[in-house]
Design a protein around this motif. Structure first.
Motif, PDB file in Angstrom:
ATOM      1  N   PRO A 249       0.810  -1.220   0.000  1.00 51.47           N
ATOM      2  CA  PRO A 249       0.000   0.000   0.000  1.00 51.47           C
ATOM      3  C   PRO A 249       0.846   1.274   0.000  1.00 51.47           C
ATOM      4  N   ASN A 250       2.110   1.193   0.465  1.00 53.57           N
ATOM      5  CA  ASN A 250       2.952   2.383   0.425  1.00 53.57           C
ATOM      6  C   ASN A 250       4.021   2.297  -0.669  1.00 53.57           C
ATOM      7  N   GLY A 251       3.891   1.296  -1.563  1.00 54.11           N
ATOM      8  CA  GLY A 251       4.908   1.106  -2.603  1.00 54.11           C
ATOM      9  C   GLY A 251       4.704   2.031  -3.787  1.00 54.11           C
ATOM     10  N   TRP A 252       5.696   2.018  -4.711  1.00 53.60           N
ATOM     11  CA  TRP A 252       5.647   2.910  -5.880  1.00 53.60           C
ATOM     12  C   TRP A 252       4.369   2.721  -6.688  1.00 53.60           C
TER      13      TRP A 252
ATOM     14  N   ALA B 112       0.761   2.430  -3.896  1.00 58.31           N
ATOM     15  CA  ALA B 112       0.131   3.647  -3.377  1.00 58.31           C
ATOM     16  C   ALA B 112      -0.888   4.217  -4.366  1.00 58.31           C
TER      17      ALA B 112
ATOM     18  N   ALA C 181      -3.813   1.932  -4.536  1.00 55.87           N
ATOM     19  CA  ALA C 181      -4.637   2.002  -3.326  1.00 55.87           C
ATOM     20  C   ALA C 181      -5.544   3.219  -3.379  1.00 55.87           C
TER      21      ALA C 181
ATOM     22  N   LYS D 140      -6.528  -3.031  -4.003  1.00 54.57           N
ATOM     23  CA  LYS D 140      -5.509  -3.607  -3.139  1.00 54.57           C
ATOM     24  C   LYS D 140      -4.859  -4.789  -3.844  1.00 54.57           C
TER      25      LYS D 140
ATOM     26  N   GLU E 113      15.300  -0.038  -2.311  1.00 56.79           N
ATOM     27  CA  GLU E 113      15.036  -0.372  -0.902  1.00 56.79           C
ATOM     28  C   GLU E 113      16.331  -0.675  -0.172  1.00 56.79           C
TER      29      GLU E 113
ATOM     30  N   ARG F 248      18.053   2.554   0.664  1.00 58.07           N
ATOM     31  CA  ARG F 248      17.169   3.566   1.235  1.00 58.07           C
ATOM     32  C   ARG F 248      17.877   4.437   2.263  1.00 58.07           C
TER      33      ARG F 248
END
Lengths: 348, 302, 271
Positions: free
Chosen positions: B150-153, B156, B159, B164, C36, C39
């Protein structure tokens, strides 16, 4: 080195590739194995080299039975149809291979190997190619390299599988003469496989004609051509027209074809007994004269000059006959009277 | 067994050098190998190959075939008919089929561009197609999770649209599509390359439009290859583990795949139960590949 | 390529779509791993790799590959030789069986060894009495990896050797070469690039295998954790930088393998 083959047979599954082959080759001879594809000629060559195995019969090379002798101990030179050059080796390395893989005891020193390879390449007329890879040279040059490689081990017997098959006509003619000279000069004994009758006639001392796994005839080129042993040989060689006919009362009757009968005395060969026959008549054995439409039995379809003669297609009823006629007044469309000068007859 | 997977091998028709079985019967000791042909090493290489195959593949798979029956037929049935097992098998199979079906047009597109188009960087793209082959599955799983969380490139923005991906069956299908893509491209590519351009050009001279040519000339010729690619991609996706478990969330009955059930049962020392699921997977894959293989044959009226 | 404007537009559209699919679907995940891992900069990533457990996992991965790749190379060569140079009953079956591991789930590839050698496996109790451990130890990891990487070498060699045929070896035989001479001087040089390519793919899979080794490993940190397993442990412990750092190292291996394969294929058309 002499080769004696007795009663050789080979089956592939249910197919009889070779059957009861009897063949003797004298030392120094150049023999052609001639036949259509599938006649077993390559199989025979491979058995001689130890690359294939007979189901029955024996092979003696130089008086030594070859049963159980693997290919690598036979010391026979083999030139493969597509040369089978080692693609990752230079020309020099290809030719040197047979010497370099010898056991240490019989392996010549590297300097001598090099000298021998260079001598051979010189003899083959390609000394400048020694550093090239097979893919960098022409087909004719590859053929010479393959030959040099086979000859480097000084084989008493040289086997060649369709040696000119992959070459174009011009190169083929040059190499043919050259190979014959090489054979004579190096006093080799050679056997080669070909499906090209002209090639067999031009090169060989004797020609063995193979038919469906059997030797149909083995003879000098002249004899094979003039006196074919059976209908197959007569049909395979010399581009003859094949006509059904009847032999009776000392003459050949071509009925229902509208050809005049031929007396027995005019025939090259014929069966002793009367009966139905197949008559083989070659192009130069025809004659045709102009005739009035009522007397004509044939029509000249087309004709073109060929070395002082006339190469003609003649319609004989439903058949078309190729004839090589003396130049004359005939031209395309002329009705003519066609007759054979002679024929070779075999029982039908 | 998996006939569809052996299409990579070009098996030549009966070779003229074939040694008939009968030839071996009448040989003297020691000459059996030479009867096979002029080359040495038949006995040695076959021996090594058979030992290698038996020790590493056949005996272990034999264990898989036999162990589940310790439960008895009814026990085996009970073990497999647990709702959680059925749900996992359903997800693995339907997910794999869905993933392969969705990937099919993209695989065709990539194969088409790689074969028919010429542009700088094409070779790089060509190499990239094999990435899912070469990338360790755990790395792929981790990467896809990072990307679609949900917070990925990509996660997000998705979402924000209310979609999802990670930790849902959709994520499972996505990971399966990722690993299956190269199978489709690499199966279609050689067939497309061998497809004579003349057929399309002939169709064009006969007045066919481009969509007509594609639909009536190109696709029918590619259909067997597409089916074979689909089969291989599905087979791979059904058994896939590493790239799926990171993104799946592994919720029983929802996003748990069949291989994970095997792992779970093994951790509980339920060997027979684990083997039962393994056997069921193999049997179902086999049936699937068989059906697709038959479909391919049906498509190719020889 | 040819044709009118519409066909050019179509070509460009397809090309654009293909590039988009490859970049978004295949390229982006790779980039995500690197991003990642870095990061918090290169320092923490490198530190994660220098961690003793990480180093142990790298050593173990290399060891497993060093055992499995040669075994499968020898087996693959032997299988390719007898399948492409001889005809015998059961040849087609052998060919199909060699491919079999490719269509088996990695988890099953691990499972079969547990069924044989695990504590409740067929030979488990017998092994336990003698103090021998296969599952949850190095031998289990090796066996599971052998199973999943089984077909690679044979599969790259067989089509090529089939196509090349046996005439070069036959020529070597007529020139007096022994079997081994022919193998080392003629066969091997002719298949070297394909062999190398098969070995590289086998190695990449051996080092990257996850499912099969996961089942037989037992996840003992510093002892039976290979790199892919170490990634999972770190990830489950929310040590994301470490997980992605190890993952990036494995991704690098994949990239090197792909690049090498590209070079090898260009070389003499795979021969």
């Amino acid at each position: 080195m002499s080769v004696i083959i007795r009663g050789l047979s080979r089956r592939f599954g249910s197919a009889q590739a070779l059957q009861d082959i009897e063949l003797s080759v004298r030392a120094g001879e150049f023999v052609a194995l001639l036949g259509p594809s599938g006649s077993g000629k390559t199989t025979l060559l491979r058995i001689l080299a130890g690359l294939d195995f007979a189901d029955g019969g024996t092979v003696q090379i130089g008086g030594v039975p070859m049963e159980g002798v693997p290919a690598r101990r036979r010391g026979i030179g083999f030139v493969f149809q597509n040369y089978a050059l080692f693609r990752h080796m230079t020309v020099f390395e290809n030719v040197a291979f047979g010497l370099r893989v010898r056991p240490r005891a019989s392996r010549p020193p590297e300097a001598e190997i090099a000298a021998r390879v260079r001598r051979l390449l010189e003899r083959m007329g390609i000394p400048e190619l020694e550093r090239r890879l097979p893919e960098q040279i022409s087909g004719g040059q590859r053929q010479r390299v393959a030959l040099a490689r086979a000859l480097a081990i000084e084989p008493p017997l040289l086997l060649l599988d369709e040696p000119f098959g992959a070459l174009d006509a011009a190169v083929r003619h040059g190499l043919r003469r050259w190979l014959r000279e090489l054979h004579n000069e190096m006093s080799l004994t050679s056997l080669f496989v070909t499906h090209d009758q002209e090639e067999a006639m031009a090169l060989a001392d004797r020609v063995a004609v193979l038919q469906a796994g059997r030797i149909a005839q083995i003879d000098t080129p002249e004899m094979v051509l003039e006196r074919p042993a059976n209908a197959f040989v007569a049909g395979f060689l010399g581009q003859a027209a094949r006509l059904p006919a009847m032999l009776r009362d000392g003459a050949v009757d071509f009925a229902p074809l509208p050809l005049p009968p031929l007396p027995r005395e005019a025939l090259v060969s014929a069966p002793d007994r009367d009966g139905p026959v197949q008559a083989f008549i070659r192009a130069h054995e025809w004659r045709a004269e102009p005739a009035a439409p009522g007397q004509a039995n044939a029509v000249l379809r087309s004709a073109r000059p060929s070395g002082g003669m006339l190469q003609a297609d003649i319609a004989l009823g439903e058949l078309t006959v190729e004839a090589l006629l003396p130049a004359g007044p005939l031209r395309a469309g002329s009705p003519c009277l066609l007759r054979p000068l002679t024929a070779r007859l075999f029982p039908a | 067994m998996m006939a569809a997977c052996s299409t990579a091998f070009t098996s030549r028709a009966a070779d003229a050098m074939a040694a008939p079985p009968s030839a071996a019967l009448r040989t003297r000791p020691g000459s059996l190998a030479s009867r096979r042909g002029p080359l040495p090493g038949f006995g040695l290489s076959l021996g090594v190959a058979l030992f290698w195959l038996s020790a590493l593949v056949l005996i272990p798979l034999g264990a898989l075939l036999l162990r589940p029956w310790e439960l008895g037929v009814s026990g085996l049935w009970r073990s497999l008919s647990e709702p959680r097992v059925l749900a996992a098998l359903r997800l693995s199979f339907l997910g794999a089929l869905t993933a392969s079906a969705v990937t099919l047009p993209f695989g065709l597109l990539l194969a088409w561009v790689l074969v028919r188009d010429r542009f700088p960087g094409r070779r790089l793209l060509d190499a990239m197609v094999d990435l899912p082959f070469a990338l360790p599955t755990a790395v792929a799983g981790l990467a896809l999770t990072a990307l679609y969380a949900p917070n990925g490139w990509l996660g997000a923005p998705l979402a924000a649209l209310g979609v999802k991906v990670a930790y849902t069956p959709l994520g499972v299908i996505l990971a399966m599509a990722f690993v299956g893509l190269p199978f489709i491209v690499r199966t279609v590519e050689p067939v497309l390359r061998d497809l004579p351009r003349e057929a399309e050009e002939a169709a064009a001279t006969l007045g066919a439009s481009r969509p007509q040519i594609l639909w009536r000339v190109v696709l029918p010729a590619l259909a067997p290859a597409l089916l074979a690619g689909f089969a291989m991609a599905s087979a791979r996706a059904i058994g896939e583990y590493g790239s799926v478990i990171f993104i799946a969330g592994n919720m029983p009955m929802v996003s748990e795949i069949a291989p994970l059930v095997i792992v779970t049962r093994l951790e509980q020392f339920d060997y027979a139960g684990a083997a039962a699921v393994g056997l069921a997977m193999l049997a179902l894959s086999f049936l699937l590949l068989l059906a697709l293989n038959l479909a391919t044959r049906f498509w190719r009226p020889v | 390529m040819h044709g009118g404007r519409s066909s050019l537009a179509g070509t460009l559209l397809l090309r654009g779509l293909a590039v988009l699919v490859l970049v978004l679907f295949l390229g982006l995940p790779l980039l995500a791993v690197l991003a990642e891992a870095l990061r918090r900069g290169a320092g923490p990533a490198l530190a994660a790799l220098a961690d003793p457990d990480a180093l142990a996992s790298i050593r173990l991965t290399l060891l497993v590959a060093a055992i499995t790749v040669p075994v499968n190379t020898v087996g693959g060569l032997a299988a390719a030789w007898c399948i492409t140079r001889f005809r015998f009953p059961g040849r087609a079956l052998l060919l199909a069986l060699i491919e079999l591991p490719f269509s088996v789930s990695p988890v099953i590839s691990g499972l079969v060894w547990v069924l044989l050698f695990g504590s409740a496996g067929w030979f488990g109790p017998w092994l336990e009495e003698r103090g021998l451990q296969i599952v949850f130890a190095l031998p289990g990891l090796v066996l599971a990896t052998l199973f999943v990487t089984f077909p690679f070498v044979a599969r790259t060699l067989i089509p090529l050797m089939q196509e090349q045929g046996a005439t070069a070896e036959e020529a070597a035989a007529t020139l007096g070469a022994s079997g081994w001479q022919s193998f080392f001087r003629v066969t091997l040089p002719q298949i070297r690039w394909a062999l190398l390519s098969g070995v590289l793919l086998c190695n990449a899979r051996a080092m990257g295998e996850f499912g099969a080794v996961s089942v037989v490993s037992g996840h003992i940190r510093g002892e039976t954790n290979t790199m892919p397993l170490h990634i999972e442990i770190l990830y489950n412990e929310y040590q994301f930088v470490g997980a992605f750092a190890v993952a990036a190292l494995l991704a690098l291996l994949a990239l090197v393998t792909l690049a090498a394969k590209m070079v090898l294929e260009r070389r003499g058309g795979g021969a």
